[in-house]
Design a protein around this motif. Structure first.
Motif, PDB file in Angstrom:
ATOM      1  N   ASP A 132       0.951  -1.140   0.065  1.00 32.65           N
ATOM      2  CA  ASP A 132       0.003   0.035   0.007  1.00 32.65           C
ATOM      3  C   ASP A 132       0.900   1.235   0.043  1.00 32.65           C
ATOM      4  O   ASP A 132       0.442   2.520   0.637  1.00 32.65           O
ATOM      5  CB  ASP A 132      -0.895  -0.002   1.242  1.00 32.65           C
ATOM      6  N   ALA A 133       1.926   1.022  -0.520  1.00 28.48           N
ATOM      7  CA  ALA A 133       2.728   2.417  -0.907  1.00 28.48           C
ATOM      8  C   ALA A 133       1.962   3.500  -1.850  1.00 28.48           C
ATOM      9  O   ALA A 133       1.206   3.117  -2.546  1.00 28.48           O
ATOM     10  CB  ALA A 133       4.075   2.304  -1.409  1.00 28.48           C
ATOM     11  N   SER A 134       1.725   4.581  -1.388  1.00 26.95           N
ATOM     12  CA  SER A 134       1.111   5.742  -2.102  1.00 26.95           C
ATOM     13  C   SER A 134       2.035   6.755  -3.049  1.00 26.95           C
ATOM     14  O   SER A 134       1.676   7.411  -3.840  1.00 26.95           O
ATOM     15  CB  SER A 134       0.251   6.469  -1.288  1.00 26.95           C
ATOM     16  N   GLU A 135       3.316   6.841  -2.457  1.00 27.23           N
ATOM     17  CA  GLU A 135       4.325   7.587  -3.084  1.00 27.23           C
ATOM     18  C   GLU A 135       5.577   6.805  -3.123  1.00 27.23           C
ATOM     19  O   GLU A 135       5.869   6.061  -2.449  1.00 27.23           O
ATOM     20  CB  GLU A 135       4.790   8.961  -2.224  1.00 27.23           C
ATOM     21  N   GLN A 136       6.547   7.337  -4.036  1.00 31.91           N
ATOM     22  CA  GLN A 136       7.854   6.575  -4.174  1.00 31.91           C
ATOM     23  C   GLN A 136       8.868   7.590  -4.371  1.00 31.91           C
ATOM     24  O   GLN A 136       8.700   8.554  -4.914  1.00 31.91           O
ATOM     25  CB  GLN A 136       7.839   5.642  -5.591  1.00 31.91           C
ATOM     26  N   TRP A 137       9.861   7.566  -3.632  1.00 33.47           N
ATOM     27  CA  TRP A 137      10.972   8.492  -3.452  1.00 33.47           C
ATOM     28  C   TRP A 137      12.210   8.011  -3.761  1.00 33.47           C
ATOM     29  O   TRP A 137      12.367   6.850  -3.771  1.00 33.47           O
ATOM     30  CB  TRP A 137      11.265   9.092  -2.050  1.00 33.47           C
ATOM     31  N   VAL A 138      13.189   8.864  -4.296  1.00 35.08           N
ATOM     32  CA  VAL A 138      14.453   8.303  -4.484  1.00 35.08           C
ATOM     33  C   VAL A 138      15.264   9.670  -4.607  1.00 35.08           C
ATOM     34  O   VAL A 138      14.966  10.700  -4.513  1.00 35.08           O
ATOM     35  CB  VAL A 138      14.480   7.895  -5.989  1.00 35.08           C
ATOM     36  N   SER A 139      16.547   9.413  -4.109  1.00 31.83           N
ATOM     37  CA  SER A 139      17.705  10.518  -4.019  1.00 31.83           C
ATOM     38  C   SER A 139      18.611  10.145  -5.069  1.00 31.83           C
ATOM     39  O   SER A 139      19.101   8.938  -5.162  1.00 31.83           O
ATOM     40  CB  SER A 139      18.301  10.395  -2.970  1.00 31.83           C
ATOM     41  N   VAL A 140      18.879  11.273  -5.708  1.00 31.29           N
ATOM     42  CA  VAL A 140      19.929  11.103  -6.960  1.00 31.29           C
ATOM     43  C   VAL A 140      20.980  12.284  -6.829  1.00 31.29           C
ATOM     44  O   VAL A 140      20.579  13.519  -6.595  1.00 31.29           O
ATOM     45  CB  VAL A 140      19.336  11.234  -8.211  1.00 31.29           C
ATOM     46  N   THR A 141      22.199  11.884  -6.986  1.00 31.89           N
ATOM     47  CA  THR A 141      23.353  12.959  -6.963  1.00 31.89           C
ATOM     48  C   THR A 141      22.870  14.101  -7.811  1.00 31.89           C
ATOM     49  O   THR A 141      22.618  13.769  -9.053  1.00 31.89           O
ATOM     50  CB  THR A 141      24.680  12.228  -6.978  1.00 31.89           C
ATOM     51  N   GLY A 143      23.441  16.461 -10.554  1.00 30.85           N
ATOM     52  CA  GLY A 143      24.483  16.509 -11.889  1.00 30.85           C
ATOM     53  C   GLY A 143      24.305  14.972 -12.482  1.00 30.85           C
ATOM     54  O   GLY A 143      24.966  14.623 -13.554  1.00 30.85           O
ATOM     55  N   ASN A 144      23.852  13.757 -11.627  1.00 29.04           N
ATOM     56  CA  ASN A 144      24.035  12.682 -12.255  1.00 29.04           C
ATOM     57  C   ASN A 144      23.236  12.351 -13.761  1.00 29.04           C
ATOM     58  O   ASN A 144      21.971  12.510 -13.642  1.00 29.04           O
ATOM     59  CB  ASN A 144      23.307  11.742 -11.413  1.00 29.04           C
ATOM     60  N   ARG A 145      24.069  12.567 -14.760  1.00 26.95           N
ATOM     61  CA  ARG A 145      23.401  12.316 -16.155  1.00 26.95           C
ATOM     62  C   ARG A 145      22.808  11.083 -16.521  1.00 26.95           C
ATOM     63  O   ARG A 145      22.154  11.149 -17.523  1.00 26.95           O
ATOM     64  CB  ARG A 145      24.790  12.804 -16.949  1.00 26.95           C
ATOM     65  N   ILE A 148      19.038  11.188 -13.178  1.00 29.92           N
ATOM     66  CA  ILE A 148      18.034  12.044 -13.352  1.00 29.92           C
ATOM     67  C   ILE A 148      17.145  11.889 -14.414  1.00 29.92           C
ATOM     68  O   ILE A 148      15.948  12.053 -14.401  1.00 29.92           O
ATOM     69  CB  ILE A 148      18.671  13.372 -13.077  1.00 29.92           C
ATOM     70  N   PRO A 149      17.855  11.838 -15.717  1.00 34.04           N
ATOM     71  CA  PRO A 149      16.789  11.706 -16.934  1.00 34.04           C
ATOM     72  C   PRO A 149      15.831  10.554 -16.813  1.00 34.04           C
ATOM     73  O   PRO A 149      14.757  10.626 -17.238  1.00 34.04           O
ATOM     74  CB  PRO A 149      17.761  11.713 -18.045  1.00 34.04           C
ATOM     75  N   PHE A 150      16.333   9.346 -16.252  1.00 36.80           N
ATOM     76  CA  PHE A 150      15.729   8.123 -16.107  1.00 36.80           C
ATOM     77  C   PHE A 150      14.544   8.409 -15.220  1.00 36.80           C
ATOM     78  O   PHE A 150      13.538   7.844 -15.615  1.00 36.80           O
ATOM     79  CB  PHE A 150      16.645   7.032 -15.504  1.00 36.80           C
ATOM     80  N   TYR A 151      14.802   8.809 -13.930  1.00 35.27           N
ATOM     81  CA  TYR A 151      13.582   9.043 -13.056  1.00 35.27           C
ATOM     82  C   TYR A 151      12.612  10.112 -13.729  1.00 35.27           C
ATOM     83  O   TYR A 151      11.611   9.916 -13.507  1.00 35.27           O
ATOM     84  CB  TYR A 151      14.065   9.326 -11.726  1.00 35.27           C
ATOM     85  N   LEU A 152      13.255  11.176 -13.922  1.00 38.52           N
ATOM     86  CA  LEU A 152      12.233  12.285 -14.874  1.00 38.52           C
ATOM     87  C   LEU A 152      11.226  11.614 -15.889  1.00 38.52           C
ATOM     88  O   LEU A 152      10.133  11.852 -16.042  1.00 38.52           O
ATOM     89  CB  LEU A 152      12.821  13.416 -15.331  1.00 38.52           C
ATOM     90  N   ALA A 153      12.050  10.769 -16.715  1.00 40.11           N
ATOM     91  CA  ALA A 153      11.060  10.177 -17.652  1.00 40.11           C
ATOM     92  C   ALA A 153      10.067   8.984 -17.192  1.00 40.11           C
ATOM     93  O   ALA A 153       9.027   8.917 -17.778  1.00 40.11           O
ATOM     94  CB  ALA A 153      12.070   9.347 -18.662  1.00 40.11           C
ATOM     95  N   GLY A 173      30.390  18.310  -0.099  1.00 43.68           N
ATOM     96  CA  GLY A 173      30.252  19.727  -1.160  1.00 43.68           C
ATOM     97  C   GLY A 173      29.404  19.283  -2.223  1.00 43.68           C
ATOM     98  O   GLY A 173      29.116  20.214  -2.933  1.00 43.68           O
ATOM     99  N   ALA A 174      28.923  18.083  -2.382  1.00 43.40           N
ATOM    100  CA  ALA A 174      27.790  17.780  -3.492  1.00 43.40           C
ATOM    101  C   ALA A 174      26.650  17.732  -2.914  1.00 43.40           C
ATOM    102  O   ALA A 174      26.429  17.806  -1.537  1.00 43.40           O
ATOM    103  CB  ALA A 174      28.170  16.432  -4.092  1.00 43.40           C
ATOM    104  N   HIS A 175      25.686  17.667  -3.654  1.00 39.36           N
ATOM    105  CA  HIS A 175      24.019  17.751  -3.173  1.00 39.36           C
ATOM    106  C   HIS A 175      23.388  16.529  -3.911  1.00 39.36           C
ATOM    107  O   HIS A 175      23.841  16.034  -4.926  1.00 39.36           O
ATOM    108  CB  HIS A 175      23.298  18.995  -3.542  1.00 39.36           C
ATOM    109  N   SER A 176      22.254  16.300  -3.102  1.00 40.26           N
ATOM    110  CA  SER A 176      21.364  14.964  -3.791  1.00 40.26           C
ATOM    111  C   SER A 176      19.997  15.557  -3.979  1.00 40.26           C
ATOM    112  O   SER A 176      19.665  16.593  -3.283  1.00 40.26           O
ATOM    113  CB  SER A 176      21.076  14.089  -2.704  1.00 40.26           C
ATOM    114  N   LEU A 177      19.434  15.402  -5.205  1.00 39.88           N
ATOM    115  CA  LEU A 177      17.890  15.730  -5.418  1.00 39.88           C
ATOM    116  C   LEU A 177      17.133  14.799  -4.917  1.00 39.88           C
ATOM    117  O   LEU A 177      17.382  13.571  -5.226  1.00 39.88           O
ATOM    118  CB  LEU A 177      17.878  15.798  -6.903  1.00 39.88           C
TER     119      LEU A 177
END
Length: 183
Positions: A132-141, A143-145, A148-153, A173-177
């Motif tokens: 019964d999950a209603s949302e799905q989350w992921v963290s991606v560095t 700038g990860n080329r 990021i496009p994989f999950y956006l698509a 010094g990096a960030h995760s989306l």
């Protein structure tokens, strides 16, 4: 005359929960996938340290053996050939309040764009829907080329940008989306 390079043929594979026989393949594909997708985004020492921490054979074995004991970790899922070659691996779980999390999804970089990643994500999504999950989350560095496009698509939307810290809490010094989608 122009030469045309073609991708190697995609071997037949099944997507299923991982077993003990796939531990080494999971470690290899995830370590290599993490390194490839993080190159230029994280310091080399951080890449090595993170891969060693998350994809150490003893840790992956424990995680394979504990699959399904708790909905917060539903186990490693593999795309594996009949000969036992791990083409890709993924894993996730569901936290309280129906929040699914994709913790890991990597595949052989030579197989990108051929449906293996989507098949892995679809399996993890089905696992999460089954509890019964209603949302799905992921963290991606950031700038990860590859990621990021994989999950956006696949319908994910960027929700937040947070500092990327190592397994021992050191800033990089990096960030995760943080990205999510309804399931």
């Amino acid at each position: 005359m122009r030469s045309v390079t073609t991708a190697p043929p995609l071997p037949a594979y099944d997507v299923r929960l991982a077993g003990v026989a796939e531990v080494a393949g999971i470690c290899e594909v995830c370590s290599e996938g993490f390194a490839e997708s993080s190159r230029g985004l994280l310091p080399p020492a951080t890449i090595e340290q993170q891969a060693a921490a998350y994809y150490a054979p003893d840790r992956v074995l424990r995680e394979v053996l504990s699959a399904g004991e708790d909905p917060r970790w539903q186990g490693y899922v593999v795309a594996v050939t009949a000969a036992g070659r791990v083409l890709g691996a993924a894993g996730g779980g569901v936290a309280p309040h129906g929040l699914g999390q994709v913790y890991v999804l990597y595949l052989d970089p030579a197989l990108r764009g051929r449906g293996v990643g989507t098949a892995l994500l679809d399996f993890v999504t089905a696992q999460q829907r089954s509890v019964d999950a209603s949302e799905q989350w992921v963290s991606v560095t950031d700038g990860n080329r590859m990621g990021i496009p994989f999950y956006l698509a696949r319908g994910f939307v960027v929700r937040d940008r947070v500092p990327f810290t190592t397994t021992d809490g050191r800033p990089t010094g990096a960030h995760s989306l943080r990205m999510s989608r309804p399931v």
